[in-house]
Design an enzyme around this catalytic site. Structure first.
Site, mmCIF file in Angstrom:
data_model
loop_
_atom_site.group_PDB
_atom_site.id
_atom_site.type_symbol
_atom_site.label_atom_id
_atom_site.label_comp_id
_atom_site.label_asym_id
_atom_site.label_seq_id
_atom_site.Cartn_x
_atom_site.Cartn_y
_atom_site.Cartn_z
ATOM 1 N N ASP A 9 50.144 -25.704 1.960
ATOM 2 C CA ASP A 9 50.045 -24.536 1.144
ATOM 3 C C ASP A 9 48.614 -23.903 0.932
ATOM 4 O O ASP A 9 48.401 -22.871 0.630
ATOM 5 C CB ASP A 9 50.746 -24.856 -0.118
ATOM 6 N N ASP B 62 46.581 -34.990 1.286
ATOM 7 C CA ASP B 62 47.831 -34.137 0.514
ATOM 8 C C ASP B 62 49.131 -34.080 0.991
ATOM 9 O O ASP B 62 49.477 -33.180 1.401
ATOM 10 C CB ASP B 62 47.039 -32.570 0.260
#
Length: 280
Positions: free
Chosen positions: A84, A155
């Site tokens: 993202d 992440d």
């Protein structure tokens, strides 16, 4: 808004009222983009909440700033996952960062985030310091040269599907190998309530591999239980506990969650039941 969009976990539902904008299946996972009343547009992978416009700072600031404000140098950064763009965005707020490798296994996560959640990645995608590679972050770490990064950030999503390998010893050992002296490793390490066994096992394993590792506790209201953790590790002592004031001053004013004071409290906020399980 169309209705409730729920994540189900161990007999509990976590939901937001909203509409599904996109739902598709990539070669790796089911991807959903939603628009919610409370948190704006958001992203789910395999039915699990990943991020949302009005919530993402709770997660990204907690993962990035304790590491980048404490590593000896931060010229070269590796982000595994994070399609993202939020983790890379926070890293690139530091002028000292010269090169950032962002390795995301699912190119559709990147494309849909760029299209529907452009505010999360911000200027990352046009920043010349950021090198995006659509590929396997586990293989990237295994093939990277020794001592090639100052900071390594993971992440990833929960330990299933394409992210499962981000939680094992072999991967962590490669992350240690590619970390430069004075470097810091950090990873999201699940909820101490909703994923207690996974969380405790991760912290124990990181202590074995790196020598020094500690969890930091915060909150991400859209995640299971709302109570989340990130674990920081280093080879040459718990340097992630000592913030460099000059770096902190560069980014603190732009943060909604992180501050040196918050970081200290979050690292010290180990609940008694977790402390007992982590005791030698």
């Amino acid at each position: 808004m169309g209705g409730w969009i729920d994540e189900e976990h161990r007999g509990v539902r976590y939901g937001l009222a909203g509409d599904v904008l996109v739902e598709e299946t990539s070669p790796f996972q089911r991807i959903s983009v939603i628009r919610s009343e409370r948190y704006g547009k958001g992203l789910l992978l395999d039915g699990c909440w990943m991020t949302a416009e009005q919530q993402e700072r709770h997660y990204h600031e907690a993962l990035v700033h304790p590491a980048l404000c404490s590593a000896e140098a931060i010229e070269r950064v590796l982000v595994i996952g994070g399609g993202d763009g939020g983790t890379a965005r926070e890293c690139l707020r530091y002028p000292e960062v010269i090169h950032l490798d962002l390795v995301e296994i699912d190119g559709r996560v990147v494309e849909l985030s760029q299209e529907h959640l452009p505010g999360i990645g911000g200027a990352v995608w046009s920043d010349s310091r950021c090198q995006l590679t659509v590929g396997d972050g586990i293989a990237w770490a295994a093939n990277a040269p020794d001592q090639s990064y100052d900071v390594v950030l993971v992440d990833g999503s929960d330990p299933a599907g394409p992210a499962e390998g981000l939680f094992n010893r072999a991967f962590f050992e490669h992350c240690r190998r590619i970390l430069k002296p004075g470097g810091v490793f950090a990873t999201q390490s699940e909820s101490p309530e909703a994923f207690r066994e996974v969380h405790v096992a991760m912290v124990r394993l990181l202590r074995e591999v790196f020598g020094h590792a500690d969890p930091l506790y915060g909150w991400v209201p859209m995640y299971p239980s709302g109570w989340w953790s990130w674990t920081f590790a280093a080879v040459d002592g718990p340097r992630y506990r000592t913030v460099q004031p000059a770096r902190a001053a560069l980014v603190a004013e732009g943060c909604e969650i992180w501050s040196p004071r918050w970081q200290q409290g979050a690292l010290d906020a180990v609940p008694a039941f977790i402390a007992r399980e982590l005791a030698p």
